[in-house]
Motif scaffolding. Structure first.
Motif, PDB file in Angstrom:
ATOM      1  N   ARG A 101       0.842  -1.199   0.000  1.00 38.90           N
ATOM      2  CA  ARG A 101       0.000   0.000   0.000  1.00 38.90           C
ATOM      3  C   ARG A 101       0.876   1.247   0.000  1.00 38.90           C
ATOM      4  N   LEU A 102       0.475   2.231  -0.771  1.00 41.37           N
ATOM      5  CA  LEU A 102       1.085   3.552  -0.750  1.00 41.37           C
ATOM      6  C   LEU A 102      -0.009   4.523  -0.333  1.00 41.37           C
ATOM      7  N   ALA A 103      -0.377   4.470   0.957  1.00 43.41           N
ATOM      8  CA  ALA A 103      -1.557   5.195   1.419  1.00 43.41           C
ATOM      9  C   ALA A 103      -1.432   6.699   1.210  1.00 43.41           C
ATOM     10  N   ARG A 248       5.409   9.756  -2.080  1.00 48.92           N
ATOM     11  CA  ARG A 248       5.777  10.099  -0.707  1.00 48.92           C
ATOM     12  C   ARG A 248       5.814   8.895   0.223  1.00 48.92           C
ATOM     13  N   SER A 249       5.174   7.805  -0.156  1.00 46.64           N
ATOM     14  CA  SER A 249       5.005   6.659   0.729  1.00 46.64           C
ATOM     15  C   SER A 249       6.317   5.910   0.953  1.00 46.64           C
ATOM     16  N   GLY A 260      -3.040   3.128  -9.262  1.00 50.48           N
ATOM     17  CA  GLY A 260      -3.730   4.080  -8.404  1.00 50.48           C
ATOM     18  C   GLY A 260      -3.524   5.510  -8.858  1.00 50.48           C
ATOM     19  N   ARG A 261      -3.796   6.446  -7.959  1.00 48.11           N
ATOM     20  CA  ARG A 261      -3.800   7.873  -8.292  1.00 48.11           C
ATOM     21  C   ARG A 261      -2.527   8.344  -9.011  1.00 48.11           C
ATOM     22  N   PRO A 262      -1.314   7.885  -8.613  1.00 49.75           N
ATOM     23  CA  PRO A 262      -0.119   8.394  -9.308  1.00 49.75           C
ATOM     24  C   PRO A 262      -0.071   8.036 -10.791  1.00 49.75           C
ATOM     25  N   LEU A 263      -0.853   7.068 -11.215  1.00 53.96           N
ATOM     26  CA  LEU A 263      -0.828   6.632 -12.612  1.00 53.96           C
ATOM     27  C   LEU A 263      -1.790   7.425 -13.484  1.00 53.96           C
ATOM     28  N   PHE A 264      -2.691   8.185 -12.886  1.00 53.77           N
ATOM     29  CA  PHE A 264      -3.787   8.780 -13.665  1.00 53.77           C
ATOM     30  C   PHE A 264      -3.297   9.654 -14.822  1.00 53.77           C
TER      31      PHE A 264
END
Length: 352
Positions: A101-103, A248-249, A260-264
């Motif tokens: 997980r990279l919360a 940042r994780s 997830g979000r970083p790939l958008f």
């Protein structure tokens, strides 16, 4: 999201990620997850690659690798569901831990390596599928195969009678040298074999191609030309990325594919570029970082005829499907679109 789902998600986040994923699948199988059923409207109903979809929001491959939760997924509100990847023989995948997980980034890194029960076990479950869902299977190759290209056609032939579509996955970063099959000559030969196998089936199913977000401009042009020449029915853009910018994780340095979000942004730019290259000759399915109805809308504006999500479910729960589908309906209406098709590609230049 209900209080019960919030409590369930909070509990799962305290569990090792792969075990939490397994528990989520068990909840779906047991009927413990939200089940809104069919979500549709005149605006959302669409047709992609010959498949009638009640809405354009699908589940990406990897969530249910072994087709174990088909009934629960068929009631979760998705317009279509893709399971797998399946390989000819069972394989355990890479050593654990292999899911992180990279919360802080709303992302996930995985290096599963096509762990699955093999095509025979998966086909037996596909045979018991709900008939009121649009169902596809992600095709993979065994890590130790002497002919990885042939593996895709083997799985297709074995499972096709239970499917509406199948996706050729040459874009996972977690099987050594698999992405080499995206090269022009290798990809042309592989797709030729899969299409030949499909054309010999008693019932035609759609064949998709899933690509990586890390292709350079020439690589993307090659993939587009080969896919068009092979007459695949759709291109799925994109799989996970090896890039790590701006994370940042603490787990950001782990090897594997980032989703997830970083790939958008990255995946949406690739989608828009691919839309320009293909000029509407083949439908595109947008995947990567979708967390909201606005994200789904932007993928459609960039050129997607339908979208898929997966990682966001780990943070937003299965009720997120309903939120995105209903929110997309409202967003399309607010922009004056009477259908999904009207919106496809209208913002391509913004992303390209």
């Amino acid at each position: 999201m209900s209080l019960l789902e919030q409590a369930g998600l909070a509990a799962l986040r305290r569990v090792e990620p792969e075990r939490a994923h397994r528990l989520a699948l068990l909840a779906l199988r047991a009927g413990l997850a939200p089940a809104p059923g069919l979500l549709s409207s005149d605006r959302l109903r669409t047709r992609v690659a010959g498949l009638p979809l009640p809405n354009p929001v699908g589940l990406a491959a990897g969530f249910d690798k072994n087709a174990e939760a088909l009934l629960g997924l068929s009631r979760a509100g998705f317009g279509f569901v893709e399971v797998g990847a399946a390989t000819p023989r069972p394989q355990p995948g890479n050593p654990r831990p292999r899911l992180f997980r990279l919360a802080e980034d709303s992302g996930v890194i995985n290096r599963f390596g096509f762990n699955n029960d093999g095509m025979e076990a998966i086909a037996a479950r596909l045979a018991r599928r709900p008939r009121d869902m649009v169902l596809g299977l992600n095709l993979g190759a065994n890590k130790d195969s002497a002919d990885r290209a042939a593996d895709f056609a083997t799985v297709l032939r074995h499972c096709a009678e239970h499917l509406d579509f199948a996706t050729v996955n040459v874009s996972s970063p977690n099987t050594e040298r698999l992405r080499d099959l995206q090269g022009r000559d290798a990809l042309a030969a592989l797709l030729g074999g899969v299409i030949e196998a499909r054309d010999a089936l008693p019932r035609r199913i759609s064949v998709f191609l899933k690509i990586a977000p890390d292709l350079d401009g020439q690589g993307l042009r090659d993939v587009a030309e080969v896919a068009l020449a092979a007459r695949v029915d759709a291109i799925v853009a994109t799989n996970t990325t090896l890039a790590r910018e701006g994370l940042r994780s603490a787990a950001a340095s782990q090897a594997g594919g980032l989703s997830g979000r970083p790939l958008f942004d990255r995946s949406t730019r690739v989608l828009a570029h691919l839309s320009g290259l293909t000029k509407g000759a083949v439908p595109l399915i947008g995947v990567g970082g979708i967390e909201t109805a606005e994200h789904a809308f932007q993928k459609i504006r960039a050129g997607a005829s339908a979208v898929q999500l997966y990682t966001a479910l780990a943070y937003g729960g299965i009720s997120l499907v309903r939120d995105i589908v209903e929110g997309l309906d409202k967003r399309l209406a607010a922009e004056g679109f009477a259908s999904v098709e009207e919106a496809v590609g209208t913002g391509r230049d913004d992303w390209a």
